[in-house]
Design a protein around this motif. Sequence first.
Motif, PDB file in Angstrom:
ATOM      1  N   ILE A  11      13.712 -84.889 -62.284  1.00 40.80           N
ATOM      2  CA  ILE A  11      13.966 -85.885 -63.321  1.00 40.80           C
ATOM      3  C   ILE A  11      14.475 -87.154 -62.647  1.00 40.80           C
ATOM      4  O   ILE A  11      15.385 -87.090 -61.820  1.00 40.80           O
ATOM      5  CB  ILE A  11      15.014 -85.370 -64.328  1.00 40.80           C
ATOM      6  CG1 ILE A  11      14.560 -84.045 -64.951  1.00 40.80           C
ATOM      7  CG2 ILE A  11      15.289 -86.396 -65.415  1.00 40.80           C
ATOM      8  CD1 ILE A  11      15.630 -83.370 -65.788  1.00 40.80           C
TER       9      ILE A  11
ATOM     10  N   ASN B 227      17.152 -91.229 -65.944  1.00 39.00           N
ATOM     11  CA  ASN B 227      16.966 -90.460 -67.178  1.00 39.00           C
ATOM     12  C   ASN B 227      18.007 -89.352 -67.357  1.00 39.00           C
ATOM     13  O   ASN B 227      18.126 -88.806 -68.452  1.00 39.00           O
ATOM     14  CB  ASN B 227      15.567 -89.832 -67.201  1.00 39.00           C
ATOM     15  CG  ASN B 227      14.474 -90.864 -67.396  1.00 39.00           C
ATOM     16  OD1 ASN B 227      14.728 -91.962 -67.892  1.00 39.00           O
ATOM     17  ND2 ASN B 227      13.260 -90.533 -66.983  1.00 39.00           N
TER      18      ASN B 227
ATOM     19  N   ILE C 255      19.376 -87.033 -70.929  1.00 38.54           N
ATOM     20  CA  ILE C 255      18.574 -85.822 -70.987  1.00 38.54           C
ATOM     21  C   ILE C 255      18.897 -84.960 -72.207  1.00 38.54           C
ATOM     22  O   ILE C 255      18.047 -84.229 -72.723  1.00 38.54           O
ATOM     23  CB  ILE C 255      18.750 -85.005 -69.687  1.00 38.54           C
ATOM     24  CG1 ILE C 255      17.594 -84.004 -69.515  1.00 38.54           C
ATOM     25  CG2 ILE C 255      20.063 -84.295 -69.660  1.00 38.54           C
ATOM     26  CD1 ILE C 255      16.295 -84.656 -69.210  1.00 38.54           C
TER      27      ILE C 255
ATOM     28  N   THR D 294      10.563 -86.627 -71.503  1.00 35.57           N
ATOM     29  CA  THR D 294       9.758 -87.213 -70.427  1.00 35.57           C
ATOM     30  C   THR D 294       8.328 -86.662 -70.449  1.00 35.57           C
ATOM     31  O   THR D 294       7.521 -87.002 -69.574  1.00 35.57           O
ATOM     32  CB  THR D 294      10.402 -86.904 -69.063  1.00 35.57           C
ATOM     33  OG1 THR D 294      10.507 -85.490 -68.909  1.00 35.57           O
ATOM     34  CG2 THR D 294      11.791 -87.528 -68.959  1.00 35.57           C
TER      35      THR D 294
ATOM     36  N   SER E 252      19.377 -83.092 -60.552  1.00 32.51           N
ATOM     37  CA  SER E 252      17.944 -83.174 -60.284  1.00 32.51           C
ATOM     38  C   SER E 252      17.660 -84.293 -59.299  1.00 32.51           C
ATOM     39  O   SER E 252      18.389 -85.296 -59.240  1.00 32.51           O
ATOM     40  CB  SER E 252      17.181 -83.418 -61.589  1.00 32.51           C
ATOM     41  OG  SER E 252      15.784 -83.421 -61.362  1.00 32.51           O
TER      42      SER E 252
ATOM     43  N   THR F  50      14.965 -79.297 -60.291  1.00 33.79           N
ATOM     44  CA  THR F  50      16.070 -79.499 -61.231  1.00 33.79           C
ATOM     45  C   THR F  50      16.866 -78.202 -61.361  1.00 33.79           C
ATOM     46  O   THR F  50      16.296 -77.104 -61.322  1.00 33.79           O
ATOM     47  CB  THR F  50      15.533 -79.907 -62.615  1.00 33.79           C
ATOM     48  OG1 THR F  50      14.745 -81.085 -62.483  1.00 33.79           O
ATOM     49  CG2 THR F  50      16.675 -80.157 -63.598  1.00 33.79           C
TER      50      THR F  50
END
Length: 474
Positions: free
Chosen positions: A412, A416, A420, A427, A456, A462
Amino acid sequence: MFGTLYSISLRRKVIIGAAVVYLFMTATILGSYYSMRSLEDKISYLENVSKLEESVLEIRRFEKNYFLYGNKDSLTTALYHLKRVEALIADNTAKIESLSSPGQIAEFKASLAEYGQLLGQCSNSFVKDSDGKPDCESAMRKTGNAMAQFGETVAKRKRDSIKETMRATVTLPLFGLIVVGCGLVAIGSFLFTKVTRSLLLLEDGTTRIAQGAFKPIETLPAERDIRNILIAFNSMALQLQDREEQLVQSKKLASLGTMLAGVAHEVNNPLSNISSACEILLEELDEADKEFQRKFLKNILVQVEKARTLILNLLEFSRAKELNLESVSLKGIVERTLESLSGEKPTDLRVTVQIDPAIRVHVDRGKMEQAFTNLISNAFQAIDGDGEVKIRALAKKDGIVKVRISDSGKGIPEENLPKIFDPFFTTKDVGKGTGLGLFITHDIVLRHKGMIQVKSSPEKGTTFTIQLPAVENS
């Protein structure tokens, strides 16, 4: 009485204990001072007693010289020392009586008088080598022995008294030091026990608050000051709980605008598709064949199902439904989740589960399976082709279980990560996600008094970390 004692504050108990130790130290110091002064007086008194003993011994020495050498001057000197002994007795009668008795003093004085008479007789009737000399000598020696024995006895008793005083002078500070040391150790142990126990209670309470369990401390000590601190801590915990609930509601209200915009967007897409399909069907109703109509009707059903799923997710989130908490096997939850997702798992993807079967958590089984479903499903979708998903768990000593779900996917972007868990943030490509999965997962974990974190890196994968309350081993 004991109730009053227990209600005394810790500070007052320490002050009382310190005062008792101080008073005992003062008594010990005063006792030592008195013993030293008494020793000083006894040593001063011993000088007079020693003079008495020395004078008696001088009398005996000059008596011996007289009878050995016939020197009449020796009798004169002996008489001088005899007068000196009489003066010492007269000046220190009370003190000497404390070392003997009035009867012994009277006998000693009688011996002194008799000895003086014998000295006079021997001096007047002295004839060298006369027959009367042995009789005079025998009487004087007998009386002198009695005088010397009395002097030695008095001196010995005085020396013994000084030794006893010296022993008391040495023993008293040593005894005081031991008692004071024991008192300080008792006060220190009392403080250590009370303060340490209270600090442990505070530590346990703050740990529970950090884990989201705003439970007040139930076992309160009897000491008023520590009790007041813990009562204030309990009040703070309850206020934090109220503010946490208010904060959650505020966050929900703050996200309402975002949710409404997302709902409008997500519902508008299937409605547009349904509207378009209905218009086409109406236009082609008379001319279209059944297969054509079936295709558009299926599309309408798909869009209706999407809208229905979205509404159900929103309703699920909005309902403040009570959790059905129970002790369940963590590994069992994960295995059931993987079994339900077996159809979504890519063929080339490997799943590794490292969870001790003995680890049990206190959760709502259905809600937690839903949370794990969202996380593991996202991990599957993040990997293109060959890859691996690792699910590990670690039971910590503080009653917390940490669960890590890691994937080797595309990761990620850093910008972002703060968003999340926001509703309708995704995404994924349009039509492949609603952006509610992680939002609902986050809410489920928080309602279980747990925590969820994410780390991540692009192209490195992640890792989601969940903290859950463990079941204590009985």
